[in-house]
Write an enzyme that holds these catalytic residues in place. Structure first.
Site, PDB file in Angstrom:
ATOM      1  N   ASP A  66      -9.122   1.631   0.706  1.00  0.00           N
ATOM      2  CA  ASP A  66      -8.111   1.008   0.186  1.00  0.00           C
ATOM      3  C   ASP A  66      -8.328   0.919  -1.425  1.00  0.00           C
ATOM      4  OD1 ASP A  66      -5.789  -1.752   0.953  1.00  0.00           O
ATOM      5  OD2 ASP A  66      -5.749  -0.065  -0.363  1.00  0.00           O
TER       6      ASP A  66
HETATM    7  C1  GLC Z   1      -2.499  -1.099  -1.941  1.00  0.00           C
HETATM    8  C2  GLC Z   1      -2.489  -1.608  -0.649  1.00  0.00           C
HETATM    9  C3  GLC Z   1      -2.724  -0.462   0.649  1.00  0.00           C
HETATM   10  C4  GLC Z   1      -1.884   0.744  -0.092  1.00  0.00           C
HETATM   11  C5  GLC Z   1      -2.716   1.120  -0.986  1.00  0.00           C
HETATM   12  C6  GLC Z   1      -1.925   2.368  -1.726  1.00  0.00           C
HETATM   13  O1  GLC Z   1      -3.470  -2.075  -2.498  1.00  0.00           O
HETATM   14  O2  GLC Z   1      -3.538  -2.534  -0.137  1.00  0.00           O
HETATM   15  O3  GLC Z   1      -2.163  -1.200   1.844  1.00  0.00           O
HETATM   16  O4  GLC Z   1      -1.698   1.420   1.259  1.00  0.00           O
HETATM   17  O5  GLC Z   1      -3.105   0.169  -2.037  1.00  0.00           O
HETATM   18  O6  GLC Z   1      -0.726   1.890  -2.212  1.00  0.00           O
END
Ligand code: GLC
Length: 755
Positions: free
Chosen positions: A292
């Site tokens: 993430d």
């Molecule tokens: C965010 C979220 C994740 C998302 C990623 C990209 O922090 O936790 O669910 O897909 O970053 O945007």
């Protein structure tokens, strides 16, 4: 057998063998191509393939700035980046893809990812609302449309479905998931992955899905965002993991995203047990694990990694294949290999997975497959897509209370429509609104106008101060009551009141945990004054989470849970309030009486002292009831359904359960018939009830139907403390009804070993 049929049989076999051979050949070709590419790649190019950056234009997390941002752009420009996110629009995608394919040494295409969570351009209801429809076909169709629109804008990978089971309404991201139940969550995970990936992932209108967040993010302690999650193996295997297993085994999800949280003390991004032993090992996952946003480098903050080099080492050792926005793989992996700290084979395995995903998507065949200006021009926000959004929005509305049949509105009464959210064209778009245009939803006020309802509108009070954005904190009005007087007057002068209260879209979602979950700001006071002025009040709740509606339940005759329903919210809510649509939604999460009860959920284990047969020493609060305000699976209709004839019958592979459902009201309606089981005695304490089947059906007034369910080892078994699935013969209670509080039950004895 005649010669002719023998010949045809041989021919048939020949064709089959040729087909299998061709598949095998194409597999061999792909493997050979990937092997050849990997053999040619430098360590820097391999680390580049494992790197994913966000386009600075549309960030969804704390983006690096300054020199790192410049380096990031240079790497993207030099094409040694495996994937980019938040680049949307065929021309923007073309520019970067062209660099990767035509200017970099090996010409490996990039994958373009985006958070297509509940729609791309056409906003559908937030996933928690869609879960309330319990309609798997509609949910799959919603994801299909999102996939068509996203791919028309150059996207080939979505970071969805979010399948974190959660019992925590304080946590802002419950809006993004399917609620508290693993069975419903698993069914919805499968439906959404199938919707995104379609039948052929290499087609130009299908996109790779992501099961996220792996794992335990929905169990953040105290509901506080990014907090630790501590769960036992029984909860991990029986509650948290089933949607992931289902998304992989039954829908072949191609990617998984690990999570920010520590799970039992280990940051998920570096968790070797979760990612290597379980996901890639025991489950045989052959797709890509993406971290993430920054979760790799955050292992330093967690006190798990010493520095960025150590974070890169722990992440790749832990099994995290692609590094989103930590910027640790590109700069650190090559030297870790050269210094003999990690084996190059680890990089090769991760690179193979990434290249395999690109083959799956058809990007090697045609890197510009998803770049079609005509599709972008014609496939977005179409009338057909908006009609689909309206249909699922209608079916996501949950009728919580309807005393004295105040609803549906008759169409002849005068209405006072009150509340800032009644006139809000932005909040219904929800939190993860992708490429939706701000303030483009149909408001309730516009829905009323379109339906020709006679109403006066009064805002009553502002909800927020200033403009809320994805990356900024929202300011809630807690003092300004300047519109109260007009609202009360309007209420007094009308036959009925429809008051729309709740949360702004940006009060739920990532980074939006709330310690109190009542109406924000001055809304509760407004509600009490308006109700006092005219008790014929219908409360419509717009929220991204369960709110504590206890005062409303004790006073207001009609309550409708309307979530954040997407572009067509105003029409869908009006359709339900006027009776054009009979509400059929059922709660995917328990609604508590007070936040002090949280976490509160239906599939709880009993205690040793469940009953008040003694004054003090039993499982209870001294200042609150044990029961929730509204239980999981609950939802009313404008008609009523009667259950009878619950029968069970032994079958070779399990127990067949049948039940008769009758529409005993005066109008057609849809009901979600739910089947729950309780294992009375087992080697571990088992939940009082567990959802193990549901069917949604529509019945005309007076019509009845008999439904059957099968209970096999799969439904009656469980995962033990070692994570092994076991079935233990014994005595089970079966409950069937319209919510998890179903009364109709029967005891079954399952002593034959189900194979
Ligand atoms: C965010 C979220 C994740 C998302 C990623 C990209 O922090 O936790 O669910 O897909 O970053 O945007």
């Amino acid at each position: 057998m005649t010669m002719k049929s023998f010949f045809l049989l041989v021919l048939g076999f020949g064709v089959l063998l040729a087909g299998a051979h061709a598949n095998e050949q194409s597999e061999l070709t792909r493997r050979a191509k990937i092997d050849a590419l990997i053999a040619e790649m430098t360590l820097e190019e391999k680390a580049g393939q494992l790197t994913q950056f966000s386009d600075p234009g549309d960030i969804t997390g704390p983006a690096p700035s300054g020199s790192r941002d410049k380096k990031k752009r240079k790497l993207i420009k030099s094409g040694v980046v495996g994937s980019v996110l938040n680049v949307v629009g065929v021309e923007n995608v073309r520019v970067l893809q062209k660099i990767a394919v035509e200017e970099s040494r090996l010409g490996i295409p990039m994958v373009f990812a985006y958070d297509v969570i509940h729609g791309q351009k056409t906003m559908f209801p937030i996933p928690l609302a869609e879960a309330a429809s319990w309609d798997l076909d509609l949910i799959e169709h919603s994801a299909r449309i999102a996939s068509i629109e996203a791919s028309a804008q150059g996207i080939n990978w979505t970071f969805a479905p979010m399948i974190d089971v959660s019992r925590e309404p304080r946590w802002g991201r419950v809006m993004e998931g399917a609620g508290e139940d693993p069975f419903l969550g698993a069914e919805i995970a499968v439906a959404r992955v199938r919707g995104f990936q379609g039948e052929d992932l290499s087609a130009h209108d299908t996109i790779a899905s992501t099961l996220k967040h792996f794992a335990g993010y929905g169990f953040v302690e105290s509901g506080k965002e990014y907090n630790r999650a501590d769960v036992g193996t029984i909860t991990l295997h029986n509650i948290i993991l089933p949607p992931f297993r289902a998304g992989l085994e039954r829908a072949n999800a191609r990617t998984v995203m690990n999570s920010f949280n520590t799970l039992n003390g280990v940051p998920a991004t570096g968790d070797r047990y979760l990612q290597r032993d379980l996901l890639k090992g025991e489950w045989g996952f052959d797709g890509v694990i993406v971290s993430d946003w920054g979760s790799g480098i955050e292992m330093i903050e967690h006190g798990f990694a010493e520095d960025e080099r150590d974070a890169a080492r722990l992440a790749i050792l832990g099994g995290s294949d692609m590094d989103m926005e930590s910027f640790i793989y590109a700069p650190k992996l090559p030297s870790l290999v050269r210094d003999g700290v990690i084996n190059e084979a680890l990089l090769d395995d991760a690179v193979r997975r990434v290249l395999n995903l690109k083959f799956d998507l058809g990007l090697f065949e045609d890197p510009y497959r998803y770049i079609d200006a005509v599709r972008e021009e014609t496939q977005l926000f179409t009338a057909e897509h908006r009609a689909a959004a309206r249909k699922i929005a209608q079916d996501s509305v949950v009728l919580l209370k309807n005393e004295g049949s105040l609803l549906p509105l008759s169409g002849t009464e005068s209405i006072a429509l009150i509340g800032a959210l009644a006139d809000d064209k932005d909040t219904p778009l929800g939190n993860w609104r992708a490429r939706a245009v701000r303030n483009s939803a149909i408001s309730v006020r516009e829905g009323f106008e379109a339906a020709g309802i006679d109403f006066d509108f009064e805002r009553g009070a502002r909800l927020e101060i200033g403009e809320a954005t994805f990356g900024s904190e929202i300011a809630i009005n807690v003092t300004d009551k300047s519109g109260f007087e007009e609202a009360v007057t309007a209420a007094k002068n009308a036959d009925k009141v429809v008051i729309v209260l709740g949360e702004d879209a940006l009060q739920s979602g990532e980074g939006r945990s709330r310690a109190e979950i009542g109406f924000p700001g001055v809304q509760q006071e407004l509600l009490e004054l308006v109700y006092d002025a005219n008790p014929n009040t219908v409360l419509v709740v717009m929220s991204g989470r369960p709110l504590t509606l206890t005062w409303a339940d004790e006073n207001v005759p009609a309550i409708v849970q309307a979530w954040h329903l997407g572009h067509e919210a105003g029409h869908a809510i009006t359709d339900v309030l006027t009776g054009a649509v009979n509400p059929s939604g059922k709660l995917p999460m328990t609604f508590p009486r007070s936040v002090g009860q949280v976490p509160i959920y239906y599939n709880f284990l009993n205690t040793g002292r469940p009953d008040p047969n003694q004054p003090v020493f039993w499982a209870h609060y001294t200042d609150e009831e044990n029961a929730p305000l509204y239980p999981f699976g609950y939802g009313l209709s404008y008609t009523a359904f009667k259950y009878s004839n619950l029968r069970t019958r032994k079958r070779d592979d399990g127990v067949e359960v049948s039940v008769r459902v009758k529409n005993v009201g005066d109008r057609a309606g849809a009901e979600v018939v739910q089947l729950y089981v309780h294992d009375q005695v087992a080697s571990i304490s088992r939940p009082e009830r567990e959802l193990k089947g549901f069917q949604k059906l529509t019945l005309d007034a007076g019509e009845s139907s008999t439904l059957t369910f099968m209970l096999t080892k799969k439904e009656l078994g469980f995962y033990n403390a070692r994570g092994d699935f076991v079935f233990e013969p014994g005595v089970f209670d079966v409950f069937v009804g319209g919510s998890s509080a179903a009364k109709l039950n029967k005891e079954i004895r399952v002593h034959f070993a189900l194979d």
